[in-house]
Motif scaffolding. Structure first.
Motif, PDB file in Angstrom:
ATOM      1  N   TRP A 156     -25.972  -5.119  20.108  1.00 22.24           N
ATOM      2  CA  TRP A 156     -26.828  -6.058  19.377  1.00 22.24           C
ATOM      3  C   TRP A 156     -26.138  -7.416  19.250  1.00 22.24           C
ATOM      4  N   ASN A 157     -24.866  -7.415  18.870  1.00 19.07           N
ATOM      5  CA  ASN A 157     -24.138  -8.676  18.699  1.00 19.07           C
ATOM      6  C   ASN A 157     -24.058  -9.453  20.011  1.00 19.07           C
ATOM      7  N   ALA A 158     -23.878  -8.754  21.119  1.00 20.23           N
ATOM      8  CA  ALA A 158     -23.834  -9.424  22.427  1.00 20.23           C
ATOM      9  C   ALA A 158     -25.195 -10.039  22.760  1.00 20.23           C
ATOM     10  N   LYS A 159     -26.256  -9.297  22.513  1.00 18.22           N
ATOM     11  CA  LYS A 159     -27.605  -9.819  22.773  1.00 18.22           C
ATOM     12  C   LYS A 159     -27.911 -11.011  21.868  1.00 18.22           C
ATOM     13  N   TYR A 160     -27.478 -10.918  20.626  1.00 20.01           N
ATOM     14  CA  TYR A 160     -27.738 -12.015  19.693  1.00 20.01           C
ATOM     15  C   TYR A 160     -26.935 -13.255  20.077  1.00 20.01           C
ATOM     16  N   ALA A 161     -25.732 -13.068  20.573  1.00 25.51           N
ATOM     17  CA  ALA A 161     -24.927 -14.204  21.039  1.00 25.51           C
ATOM     18  C   ALA A 161     -25.627 -14.900  22.213  1.00 25.51           C
ATOM     19  N   GLU A 162     -26.213 -14.121  23.113  1.00 29.32           N
ATOM     20  CA  GLU A 162     -26.980 -14.699  24.223  1.00 29.32           C
ATOM     21  C   GLU A 162     -28.185 -15.480  23.692  1.00 29.32           C
ATOM     22  N   TYR A 163     -28.861 -14.899  22.736  1.00 29.69           N
ATOM     23  CA  TYR A 163     -30.023 -15.558  22.128  1.00 29.69           C
ATOM     24  C   TYR A 163     -29.613 -16.884  21.492  1.00 29.69           C
ATOM     25  N   GLN A 164     -28.484 -16.883  20.792  1.00 30.05           N
ATOM     26  CA  GLN A 164     -28.017 -18.107  20.137  1.00 30.05           C
ATOM     27  C   GLN A 164     -27.736 -19.209  21.151  1.00 30.05           C
ATOM     28  N   LYS A 165     -27.196 -18.832  22.305  1.00 27.31           N
ATOM     29  CA  LYS A 165     -26.921 -19.831  23.350  1.00 27.31           C
ATOM     30  C   LYS A 165     -28.215 -20.356  23.960  1.00 27.31           C
TER      31      LYS A 165
END
Length: 111
Positions: A30-39
């Motif tokens: 989830w954290n990896a996906k959210y980091a992608e979303y933030q970028k």
């Protein structure tokens, strides 16, 4: 329940702790996906972060109506609705209302 309040028996801890690695893995995903979303969507992510953390945007209080003793009297529910609607315009994720009573107790957000 024969245990003290908030006591978790060892067998229960053991049973549920076996899920810890799976939960940690899911959280990492989830954290990896959210980091992608933030970028990819920095503005939307910033808004979502403010909703999650409960952080209000700078200057939110300037959106509130001001009242003086010279203002005509009004029902508290009407003044509350004016404040809720003013805040809803500047605070992302603000939730208000009261189901089927919103129109009578004036908690309906008019966006």
């Amino acid at each position: 329940w024969p245990y003290e309040p908030f006591h978790v028996p060892e067998d229960v801890k053991k049973h549920w702790s076996r899920h810890t690695p799976e939960g940690a893995s899911l959280e990492a995903d989830w954290n990896a996906k959210y980091a992608e979303y933030q970028k990819k969507y920095p503005e939307e992510a910033a808004e979502l972060n403010s909703i999650i953390t409960g952080e209000f945007p700078a200057g939110w209080e300037k959106a509130l109506p001001t009242y003086t003793p010279d203002n005509p009297g009004d029902a508290t529910r009407n003044l509350s609705q004016a404040n809720l609607n003013a805040l809803a315009k500047v605070i992302p994720g603000l939730i208000g209302g009261s189901a089927d009573l919103a129109s009578s107790n004036m908690t309906l957000l008019k966006m």
